[in-house]
Design a protein around this motif. Structure first.
Motif, mmCIF file in Angstrom:
data_model
loop_
_atom_site.group_PDB
_atom_site.id
_atom_site.type_symbol
_atom_site.label_atom_id
_atom_site.label_comp_id
_atom_site.label_asym_id
_atom_site.label_seq_id
_atom_site.Cartn_x
_atom_site.Cartn_y
_atom_site.Cartn_z
ATOM 1 N N TYR A 61 0.870 -1.183 0.000
ATOM 2 C CA TYR A 61 0.000 0.000 0.000
ATOM 3 C C TYR A 61 0.905 1.232 0.000
ATOM 4 N N GLY A 62 1.877 1.218 -0.904
ATOM 5 C CA GLY A 62 2.999 2.154 -0.852
ATOM 6 C C GLY A 62 2.721 3.552 -1.334
ATOM 7 N N GLY A 63 1.542 3.820 -1.915
ATOM 8 C CA GLY A 63 1.212 5.174 -2.336
ATOM 9 C C GLY A 63 2.217 5.758 -3.291
ATOM 10 N N VAL A 64 2.625 6.996 -3.014
ATOM 11 C CA VAL A 64 3.532 7.706 -3.926
ATOM 12 C C VAL A 64 4.994 7.532 -3.533
ATOM 13 N N GLY A 65 5.284 6.589 -2.634
ATOM 14 C CA GLY A 65 6.669 6.246 -2.348
ATOM 15 C C GLY A 65 7.261 6.852 -1.097
ATOM 16 N N LEU A 66 6.428 7.364 -0.191
ATOM 17 C CA LEU A 66 6.945 8.032 1.006
ATOM 18 C C LEU A 66 7.841 7.111 1.828
ATOM 19 N N PHE A 67 7.375 5.914 2.154
ATOM 20 C CA PHE A 67 8.171 5.003 2.978
ATOM 21 C C PHE A 67 9.194 4.237 2.145
ATOM 22 N N ALA A 68 8.873 3.972 0.881
ATOM 23 C CA ALA A 68 9.816 3.253 0.024
ATOM 24 C C ALA A 68 11.119 4.020 -0.132
ATOM 25 N N ALA A 69 11.050 5.349 -0.124
ATOM 26 C CA ALA A 69 12.266 6.147 -0.260
ATOM 27 C C ALA A 69 13.228 5.861 0.886
ATOM 28 N N VAL A 113 1.043 5.037 -8.463
ATOM 29 C CA VAL A 113 2.247 4.356 -8.930
ATOM 30 C C VAL A 113 3.000 5.233 -9.932
ATOM 31 N N GLU A 114 2.263 5.913 -10.805
ATOM 32 C CA GLU A 114 2.908 6.834 -11.738
ATOM 33 C C GLU A 114 3.641 7.941 -10.990
ATOM 34 N N ASP A 115 2.991 8.475 -9.950
ATOM 35 C CA ASP A 115 3.651 9.499 -9.141
ATOM 36 C C ASP A 115 4.887 8.930 -8.450
ATOM 37 N N ALA A 116 4.770 7.702 -7.922
ATOM 38 C CA ALA A 116 5.897 7.077 -7.234
ATOM 39 C C ALA A 116 7.074 6.869 -8.181
ATOM 40 N N LEU A 117 6.794 6.470 -9.404
ATOM 41 C CA LEU A 117 7.858 6.290 -10.388
ATOM 42 C C LEU A 117 8.649 7.575 -10.585
ATOM 43 N N GLY A 118 7.930 8.692 -10.650
ATOM 44 C CA GLY A 118 8.608 9.974 -10.800
ATOM 45 C C GLY A 118 9.341 10.402 -9.544
ATOM 46 N N ASN A 119 8.723 10.163 -8.397
ATOM 47 C CA ASN A 119 9.318 10.597 -7.134
ATOM 48 C C ASN A 119 10.605 9.844 -6.798
ATOM 49 N N LEU A 120 10.679 8.570 -7.227
ATOM 50 C CA LEU A 120 11.817 7.719 -6.862
ATOM 51 C C LEU A 120 12.649 7.323 -8.077
ATOM 52 N N ARG A 121 12.629 8.143 -9.084
ATOM 53 C CA ARG A 121 13.325 7.801 -10.333
ATOM 54 C C ARG A 121 14.825 7.624 -10.136
ATOM 55 N N ASP A 122 15.379 8.221 -9.084
ATOM 56 C CA ASP A 122 16.811 8.122 -8.839
ATOM 57 C C ASP A 122 17.173 6.914 -7.986
ATOM 58 N N LEU A 123 16.194 6.043 -7.703
ATOM 59 C CA LEU A 123 16.431 4.874 -6.849
ATOM 60 C C LEU A 123 16.123 3.598 -7.635
ATOM 61 N N PRO A 124 17.076 3.111 -8.438
ATOM 62 C CA PRO A 124 16.818 1.946 -9.294
ATOM 63 C C PRO A 124 16.555 0.672 -8.514
ATOM 64 N N ASP A 130 11.351 -1.479 -7.153
ATOM 65 C CA ASP A 130 10.506 -2.080 -8.183
ATOM 66 C C ASP A 130 9.058 -1.727 -7.859
ATOM 67 N N PHE A 131 8.271 -1.415 -8.889
ATOM 68 C CA PHE A 131 6.902 -0.945 -8.687
ATOM 69 C C PHE A 131 5.906 -1.944 -9.258
ATOM 70 N N ARG A 132 4.869 -2.246 -8.511
ATOM 71 C CA ARG A 132 3.792 -3.116 -8.984
ATOM 72 C C ARG A 132 2.465 -2.405 -8.766
ATOM 73 N N ALA A 133 1.715 -2.206 -9.847
ATOM 74 C CA ALA A 133 0.374 -1.631 -9.760
ATOM 75 C C ALA A 133 -0.636 -2.773 -9.671
ATOM 76 N N GLY A 134 -1.348 -2.834 -8.569
ATOM 77 C CA GLY A 134 -2.327 -3.892 -8.368
ATOM 78 C C GLY A 134 -2.657 -4.004 -6.895
ATOM 79 N N THR A 135 -3.698 -4.762 -6.584
ATOM 80 C CA THR A 135 -4.023 -4.945 -5.175
ATOM 81 C C THR A 135 -2.929 -5.748 -4.497
ATOM 82 N N VAL A 136 -2.753 -5.509 -3.221
ATOM 83 C CA VAL A 136 -1.736 -6.243 -2.478
ATOM 84 C C VAL A 136 -2.037 -7.735 -2.514
#
Length: 410
Positions: A272-280, A302-313, A316-322
């Motif tokens: 339930y990672g949203g726009v990447g706040l904790f993933a960062a 997920v699109e927002d998260a991809l942009g927010n964390l673009r510098d962190l290869p 990995d992002f998965r769009a879908g229910t947990v």
């Protein structure tokens, strides 16, 4: 056969008992339970019954205080005035209590839910977030009445109370929509981002053409909120999920990172990672040699998260229910899992899927005490023990509380 009682409209003098989950306190009258709003434990109040289905309980609002508790104060908002009766705004539950008393009430509820549902005797302290009990809320939703006025609904009602301002929202967020007329039946969202930009979106629930889908339109602002947490910029849809308390993202990020304590080179999940706040934060801990899996059901997020964390290869992002993503047994087993589920909690399917992978630590972020207690109980079935718990008053004046729990494999 005895007819079921209907006390609707009756006024009862009751002695108020303990606080309960949901923003009310428990009282008893003639053998029935009365859930009383706008009261405090230990008070004697005159309560007017607002709902009665005829069973073992009914709902009531305190309309007069005969004996006040020490923590009682005058509400800072006129729409929380006891004299308004059923025309009170339903957005706040505890405006009649001082800030310290509010936190004590929330701590009592969280502790009671953990004991009753999870069987844990756990001392709870609810911490204050910076900024005080007013002007903390950066996002709000309003409805529009038949006259085109924006407002909020009373508790458990579809009626709309027009407003000019709301003292728990940041300056300007509500007046921006209160000083104009809107299409009746529309829903409005306002968001003030970290840069101070005001975003207003209107959703017309009753479009003019038959069978036409609801139409969303941007009234002001770009529709993309710009936030900054721990030196990193996050772009998020103004209608998407972001913590509504100004100070919450920074504080919660620090606690989650401290509880997660992911080692370099390990694998972490952000569910339930949203726009990447904790993933960062997780990505910084595991480093370039580690990996982070972010799972989120909202494609826009997920699109927002991809942009927010673009510098962190390493993310990995998965769009879908947990539930659907974790059904993939080929996923690399995590060492640490962070999950921030919706209000209903993660539930058995998700908890069991995590348990099968056997992470050493699970960090659970929850905004509902009962849902957290249910998930903690489910994790116990998977061999996890509650190790640490920090709770925060992220929603002052309301009954809501945010809690972050660390569970360790026993």
């Amino acid at each position: 056969m005895t007819d079921k009682p209907d006390w609707t409209g009756r006024r009862l003098e009751v002695e108020v008992g303990p606080v309960a989950h949901g923003g009310h306190c428990v009282a008893r009258h003639e053998g029935r339970v009365v859930f009383v709003r706008h009261a405090l434990p230990g008070e004697v109040v005159l309560a007017e019954v607002t709902e009665d289905a005829g069973g073992g309980f009914c709902r009531a609002d305190a309309v007069e205080v005969r004996t006040a508790a020490p923590g009682r104060v005058d509400p800072p908002c006129p729409l929380a005035d006891m004299a308004l009766g059923r025309d009170r705004c339903g957005g706040c539950d505890f405006q009649h209590a001082d800030a310290g008393t509010q936190r004590e009430l929330k701590a009592a509820v969280l502790a009671e839910q953990l004991q009753r549902i999870a069987g844990l005797e756990w001392p709870v302290t609810v911490q204050e977030l910076p900024g005080g009990p007013l002007r903390w809320r950066t996002r709000a939703r309003l409805a529009v009445d038949r006259g085109g006025n924006a407002g909020f609904r009373p508790h458990r009602s579809h009626r709309i109370i027009p407003v000019q301002d709301c003292p728990i929202t940041v300056e300007g967020a509500v007046p921006a929509v209160a000083d104009r007329r809107w299409r009746p039946g529309a829903e409005l969202t306002t968001a003030v981002d970290g840069a101070g930009e005001l975003h207003v979106t209107a959703l017309d629930r009753k479009p003019q053409k038959r069978h036409q889908k609801p139409v969303s339109r941007q009234v002001s602002g770009s529709g993309v909120a710009h936030e900054e947490v721990a030196g990193r910029r996050f772009d998020v849809s103004a209608q998407g999920f972001w913590q509504v308390h100004r100070a919450a993202p920074e504080v919660f990020t620090e606690v989650v990172a401290r509880f997660a304590a992911a080692d370099p080179g390990t694998t972490a999940w952000d569910l339930y990672g949203g726009v990447g706040l904790f993933a960062a934060g997780l990505a910084e801990q595991v480093g370039p040699s580690g990996s982070v899996l972010l799972v989120e059901s909202s494609k826009r997020a997920v699109e927002d998260a991809l942009g927010n964390l673009r510098d962190l290869p390493q993310v990995d992002f998965r769009a879908g229910t947990v539930e659907s993503v974790l059904a993939d047994e080929s996923l690399a087993a995590p060492d640490v899992v962070v999950l921030d589920p919706p209000r209903k909690g993660a539930g058995r399917q998700v908890v069991e899927a995590i348990g099968r992978r056997g992470p050493s630590r699970v960090v659970h972020v929850a905004c509902d005490p009962a849902a957290l207690a249910r998930d903690v109980s489910l994790f116990a079935e998977q061999g996890y023990e509650l190790a640490e718990l920090e709770a925060f008053d992220a929603f002052p004046m309301t009954h809501h509380v945010e809690a972050i729990a660390l569970l360790r494999r026993a």
